[in-house]
Design an enzyme around this catalytic site. Sequence first.
Site, short mmCIF file in Angstrom:
data_model
loop_
_atom_site.label_atom_id
_atom_site.label_comp_id
_atom_site.label_asym_id
_atom_site.label_seq_id
_atom_site.Cartn_x
_atom_site.Cartn_y
_atom_site.Cartn_z
N LYS A 13 64.15 85.40 116.56
CA LYS A 13 64.26 85.02 117.97
C LYS A 13 65.67 84.54 118.33
O LYS A 13 66.15 84.80 119.43
CB LYS A 13 63.20 84.01 118.38
CG LYS A 13 63.21 82.71 117.60
CD LYS A 13 61.98 81.90 117.96
CE LYS A 13 62.01 80.50 117.36
NZ LYS A 13 62.55 80.35 116.01
N ARG A 88 57.78 73.19 120.79
CA ARG A 88 57.15 73.38 119.48
C ARG A 88 55.79 72.69 119.40
O ARG A 88 55.09 72.87 118.42
CB ARG A 88 58.06 72.82 118.39
CG ARG A 88 58.97 73.85 117.73
CD ARG A 88 59.87 73.12 116.77
NE ARG A 88 60.33 73.92 115.66
CZ ARG A 88 61.52 74.52 115.61
NH1 ARG A 88 62.32 74.46 116.66
NH2 ARG A 88 61.89 75.17 114.54
N ARG A 127 69.38 84.70 105.08
CA ARG A 127 70.08 84.28 106.29
C ARG A 127 71.29 83.38 105.97
O ARG A 127 71.20 82.45 105.19
CB ARG A 127 69.11 83.53 107.20
CG ARG A 127 69.70 83.16 108.52
CD ARG A 127 68.66 82.93 109.56
NE ARG A 127 67.84 81.75 109.31
CZ ARG A 127 66.85 81.37 110.09
NH1 ARG A 127 66.54 82.10 111.15
NH2 ARG A 127 66.14 80.30 109.83
N ARG A 160 71.65 77.43 105.45
CA ARG A 160 71.11 76.17 105.95
C ARG A 160 70.21 75.55 104.88
O ARG A 160 69.41 76.29 104.28
CB ARG A 160 70.28 76.44 107.21
CG ARG A 160 71.12 76.56 108.45
CD ARG A 160 70.38 77.16 109.61
NE ARG A 160 68.99 76.70 109.77
CZ ARG A 160 68.20 77.08 110.78
NH1 ARG A 160 68.66 77.91 111.70
NH2 ARG A 160 66.97 76.65 110.86
N ARG A 171 57.96 74.72 106.58
CA ARG A 171 58.25 75.01 108.00
C ARG A 171 57.29 76.07 108.54
O ARG A 171 56.83 75.99 109.67
CB ARG A 171 59.70 75.47 108.16
CG ARG A 171 60.69 74.36 107.89
CD ARG A 171 62.08 74.90 107.83
NE ARG A 171 62.56 75.37 109.12
CZ ARG A 171 63.54 76.25 109.28
NH1 ARG A 171 64.15 76.75 108.24
NH2 ARG A 171 63.91 76.61 110.47
P1 AMP Z 1 65.32 75.71 114.20
O1 AMP Z 1 66.78 76.01 114.04
O2 AMP Z 1 64.80 76.00 115.56
O3 AMP Z 1 64.49 76.32 113.12
O4 AMP Z 1 65.18 74.11 114.03
C1 AMP Z 1 65.61 73.44 112.87
C2 AMP Z 1 64.88 72.09 112.75
O5 AMP Z 1 65.20 71.28 113.88
C3 AMP Z 1 63.36 72.18 112.77
O6 AMP Z 1 62.82 72.45 111.49
C4 AMP Z 1 62.98 70.80 113.26
O7 AMP Z 1 63.11 69.85 112.23
C5 AMP Z 1 64.06 70.52 114.29
N1 AMP Z 1 63.67 70.99 115.63
C6 AMP Z 1 64.22 72.00 116.35
N2 AMP Z 1 63.61 72.15 117.52
C7 AMP Z 1 62.63 71.24 117.57
C8 AMP Z 1 61.61 70.91 118.50
N3 AMP Z 1 61.50 71.59 119.67
N4 AMP Z 1 60.77 69.89 118.21
C9 AMP Z 1 60.87 69.21 117.06
N5 AMP Z 1 61.79 69.46 116.12
C10 AMP Z 1 62.67 70.48 116.35
#
Ligand code: AMP
Length: 295
Positions: A13, A88, A127, A160, A171
């Site tokens: 995405k 989320r 990635r 990451r 996750r």
């Molecule tokens: P992402 O890059 O979107 O996978 O986000 C990386 C990490 O940031 C996630 O595993 C969460 O720990 C935190 N995170 C990102 N977006 C949110 C959200 N909307 N609500 C809660 N935690 C978030």
Amino acid sequence: MRIVFMGAPGSGKGTQAQRLEKQFSIPQISTGDILRKHLADGTPLGLRAKEIMASGGYVDDETMLAIIRERLSQADAARGFILDGFPRTVAQAEGLTKLLAELGTPLDAVVLFDVDHEQLVKRVSGRRTCEFCKKVFNVNFAPASGECIPGRSEHSLVQRPDDREDTFKERLRKYEEDTRKPVSRYYAYTGLMRTVDAEGAIDEVTQRLLDTLKAGGGSAAPAAPAKAAKKKRAPQRRAKPAARKAARRPVRKAAKKPAKKSAKKAAPKRRANRKVTRKAKGRARPARARRKSKR
Ligand code: AMP
């Protein structure tokens, strides 16, 4: 255009959001990127989020809603946006609905990226992000190419910490339980939900995504169950969405029709019987009367 992108970690995405960002001139708003920026800058929020992110947990809803409220108030979001990784949780989805109602700018679509879980593991383990220009590549599918920032001819790729396998599995589990199931159910009733098959080449997925958004103009496409969990979840899902109730209505109507037909068929028989009886009665009396008069 105001869109939410939903999908498991690694479903692509973010990559697709970057493409649409250029095409529609609207910003990709990734809450993960915003949190990583806080982390890199060492802000209090960044320090608080560090452990949560490293363990694959979620930052609390209140904090996330405050981040989104602030980000959506910026000028570049006035023409629209692509929310990537937000909401989320149902609380975040509800908060977003309220916020957008206040702003008078409701969502146009919620797109669910549907990918097989095994495919996800491949994607995520490969990635890498360029630490300078922040472009995302994949050592398995899309190796680093193109220009980095001015003055750098090559990208500097890093993985990451939350893309490591054990964290990734947590996750993925959390996404299924706390995000995909409840949040897609929340949006399924709004008529905004679209599902895109996010497997295959990046260009193919972009095309599917554009087709879905173009075709979407208001018609509701209920969320499909995630590919990895289709069989397990089938009985539960069948009982709930309103769309399924609607889909059953024609069947009920169809089931009633034959009943009406058989009632119609039965009626002429009864009428016919009555006619026969009347006729018979009509003939019987004169016949007996004739016999009596003969004796
Ligand atoms: P992402 O890059 O979107 O996978 O986000 C990386 C990490 O940031 C996630 O595993 C969460 O720990 C935190 N995170 C990102 N977006 C949110 C959200 N909307 N609500 C809660 N935690 C978030």
